[in-house]
Motif scaffolding. Structure first.
Motif, PDB file in Angstrom:
ATOM      1  N   LEU A 391       8.819  11.429   2.947  1.00 31.10           N
ATOM      2  CA  LEU A 391       8.258  10.628   4.678  1.00 31.10           C
ATOM      3  C   LEU A 391       9.547   9.518   4.541  1.00 31.10           C
ATOM      4  N   TYR A 393      11.726   6.864   6.187  1.00 33.90           N
ATOM      5  CA  TYR A 393      11.694   5.863   8.061  1.00 33.90           C
ATOM      6  C   TYR A 393      13.107   4.794   8.181  1.00 33.90           C
ATOM      7  N   PRO A 403      -1.573  -0.776   5.776  1.00 35.75           N
ATOM      8  CA  PRO A 403      -1.479  -1.050   6.908  1.00 35.75           C
ATOM      9  C   PRO A 403      -1.817  -1.764   7.664  1.00 35.75           C
ATOM     10  N   LEU A 431       5.350  -0.162  11.739  1.00 37.09           N
ATOM     11  CA  LEU A 431       4.833   1.307  12.371  1.00 37.09           C
ATOM     12  C   LEU A 431       4.367   2.110  11.059  1.00 37.09           C
ATOM     13  N   THR A 432       5.509   1.975  10.345  1.00 32.79           N
ATOM     14  CA  THR A 432       5.589   2.719   9.086  1.00 32.79           C
ATOM     15  C   THR A 432       4.381   2.593   8.316  1.00 32.79           C
ATOM     16  N   VAL A 434       1.725   2.091   8.638  1.00 37.60           N
ATOM     17  CA  VAL A 434       0.419   2.771  10.179  1.00 37.60           C
ATOM     18  C   VAL A 434       0.412   3.874   9.161  1.00 37.60           C
ATOM     19  N   ASP A 435       1.508   4.961   9.500  1.00 40.34           N
ATOM     20  CA  ASP A 435       1.638   6.406   9.399  1.00 40.34           C
ATOM     21  C   ASP A 435       2.203   6.649   7.789  1.00 40.34           C
ATOM     22  N   SER A 436       2.207   5.860   6.817  1.00 41.85           N
ATOM     23  CA  SER A 436       2.888   6.715   5.461  1.00 41.85           C
ATOM     24  C   SER A 436       0.867   6.447   4.692  1.00 41.85           C
ATOM     25  N   TRP A 437       0.395   5.503   5.133  1.00 38.80           N
ATOM     26  CA  TRP A 437      -0.529   4.887   4.503  1.00 38.80           C
ATOM     27  C   TRP A 437      -2.044   6.594   5.014  1.00 38.80           C
ATOM     28  N   GLN A 438      -1.760   6.608   6.275  1.00 43.99           N
ATOM     29  CA  GLN A 438      -2.371   8.182   6.556  1.00 43.99           C
ATOM     30  C   GLN A 438      -1.698   8.974   6.118  1.00 43.99           C
ATOM     31  N   LYS A 439      -0.494   9.702   6.050  1.00 38.10           N
ATOM     32  CA  LYS A 439       0.201  10.814   5.068  1.00 38.10           C
ATOM     33  C   LYS A 439      -0.205  10.916   3.480  1.00 38.10           C
TER      34      LYS A 439
END
Length: 449
Positions: A391, A393, A403, A431-432, A434-439
């Motif tokens: 990942l 970013y 996040p 924004l990174t 938020v996205d990385s935490w979910q993934k």
């Protein structure tokens, strides 16, 4: 007599009805004046909020401001400019900020843009270390007009509310750990389990950091916040580490009745990331590793495991530059892993049988984490391995946290004792997170459940 008494009561009621205190209470309860509502309340620290201001004049200009006092007494604040719609409302899920600390539609912008107030020393990080007893209390205020960021002059407050952000949710248990040599805090989710087990480590700040582990427990992971120096009877500094310490932690987690086996995971940031890579390389108990802003080499301190030693890749302070504002840029300071003299520090990651997730910010100025991830992946590919995911970013800096954690461009480095540049741009970095935490959670669930 009765008429005079009734008249007196009426006059007293009229005076009370026009008192400023009652006017404020009426506004807060929606009694005709502006009111700001936040839901859910309380909330988890990695949870998005609905923030709405009602009762304004149509088209009215207001500044929304957030402020919180950190555990060390530093005041952090943020602000954004909004204009009410035709109904006199501002809904942060749809309304764009027109200025302040960020622009555009950013429902949680007031949280991730929190930074030291104008009266404070700028290079401080908003970080919650006491996660169990002390939720983070953020006060949100609505001011008349557009106020400038970090200004001590603000328009009249027309509404305000306190927001409680929790790190340990209902039913999560926290156990302080002294098991053999292992120290730390073990967070167990509510319910019978068993749960996927994860070891959580940070970098050269040392000590015990629990905020990510506690949030992982809220999301269904049995998480061990593992310090490895500068805590209780652990080594005082980063000099020499024994991989057996981390092996003991992995075996504790693996054997625990609340942990679903057979293997466990590890997540590490900075120095903790290269330790995570060493763990998945040498320890069969570890079957999934998340490397956040890490290096492909063992860094800083020598790592020993039985007869094996991985020398720590060193820093050359002569390659550090200093800005006009006395912020240190250490981007070039770490020795080059491609130099043949440093090959003995490279982690032989091709030996790892588990799965690896690399998370990097392409604007990391702490060190070259994007390059290091590429070198690690090329090494895996050269040995026919496909057990990895990257990942990467754009615009993200070094410290990629859960996040809505506040962005910090530069912060005091514990080892150097000076402010060090972390890199990144505030909106893409946020924004990174938020996205990385979910993934990251998806990756750990896939390989541990």
């Amino acid at each position: 007599m009765a008429l005079r008494a009734a008249a007196a009561r009426g006059l007293a009621f009229s005076l009370r009805a026009h008192s400023p205190a009652l006017d404020f209470l009426r506004r807060q309860s929606g009694g005709g004046g502006p009111v700001v509502t936040v839901s859910p309340q309380p909330s988890l620290a990695d949870e998005s909020l609905s923030i709405v201001v009602r009762g304004l004049e149509p088209g009215q200009r207001v500044t929304l401001r957030a402020q919180v006092t950190g555990e060390q007494g530093c005041l952090f604040d943020s602000c954004a400019h909004y204009q009410a719609d035709g109904d006199g409302s501002v809904d942060l899920t749809t309304a764009p900020s027109r200025g302040g600390d960020y622009m555009g539609v950013e429902p949680m912008g007031l949280f991730w843009s929190l930074s030291p107030a104008g009266i404070e020393w700028p290079h401080q990080r908003l970080e919650q270390r006491q996660v169990e007893k002390n939720p983070m209390i953020v006060e949100m205020l609505v001011h008349k007009g557009f106020n400038q960021p970090k200004s001590s002059l603000h328009g009249q407050v027309v509404a305000k509310v306190k927001v409680e952000r929790q790190f340990v949710g209902p039913g999560v248990r926290r156990i302080r750990l002294r098991e053999g040599r292992v120290r730390g805090s073990f967070f167990i989710p509510p319910g019978d389990g068993p749960f996927p087990g994860v070891i959580d480590m940070f970098g050269d700040e040392g000590g015990l950091l629990e905020f990510r582990s506690s949030l992982l427990a809220n999301r269904g992971f049995a998480a061990l916040a593992l310090p490895y120096f500068c805590f209780e009877d652990l080594p005082v500094s980063m000099k020499d580490f024994q991989l057996e310490y981390f092996e003991e932690a992995a075996r504790f987690l693996q054997r625990h009745p609340k942990v679903k086996g057979p293997g466990v995971g590890v997540i590490g940031s900075g120095k903790g990331a290269d330790l995570a890579l060493s763990m998945i390389t040498f320890l069969p108990e570890v079957v999934a590793a998340v490397s956040i802003s890490g290096c492909c080499c063992n860094t800083a301190a020598d790592l020993h495991y039985g007869e094996l030693t991985l020398p720590g890749l060193r820093f050359d302070l002569s390659r550090v530059t200093v800005s006009e504002t006395n912020v240190y840029d250490i981007f070039e300071a770490l020795d080059d892993p491609l130099d043949p003299a440093n090959h003995c520090s490279i982690i032989p990651i091709e030996k790892a049988e588990g799965h690896i997730l690399f998370v990097v910010g392409e604007d990391d100025r702490n060190w070259k984490s994007s390059l290091y991830a590429d070198l690690a992946i090329k090494r895996l590919q050269q040995h026919g391995k496909e057990n990895y995911k990257l990942l990467s970013y754009p615009g993200a800096g070094h410290r990629i946290d859960p996040p809505y954690s506040s962005f910090c461009l530069s912060a005091l480095d514990r080892v150097l004792g000076v402010p060090v540049l972390g890199g990144g741009k505030i909106q893409p970095h946020s924004l990174t997170q938020v996205d990385s935490w979910q993934k990251i959670q998806e990756f750990l669930n896939m390989h541990l459940r």
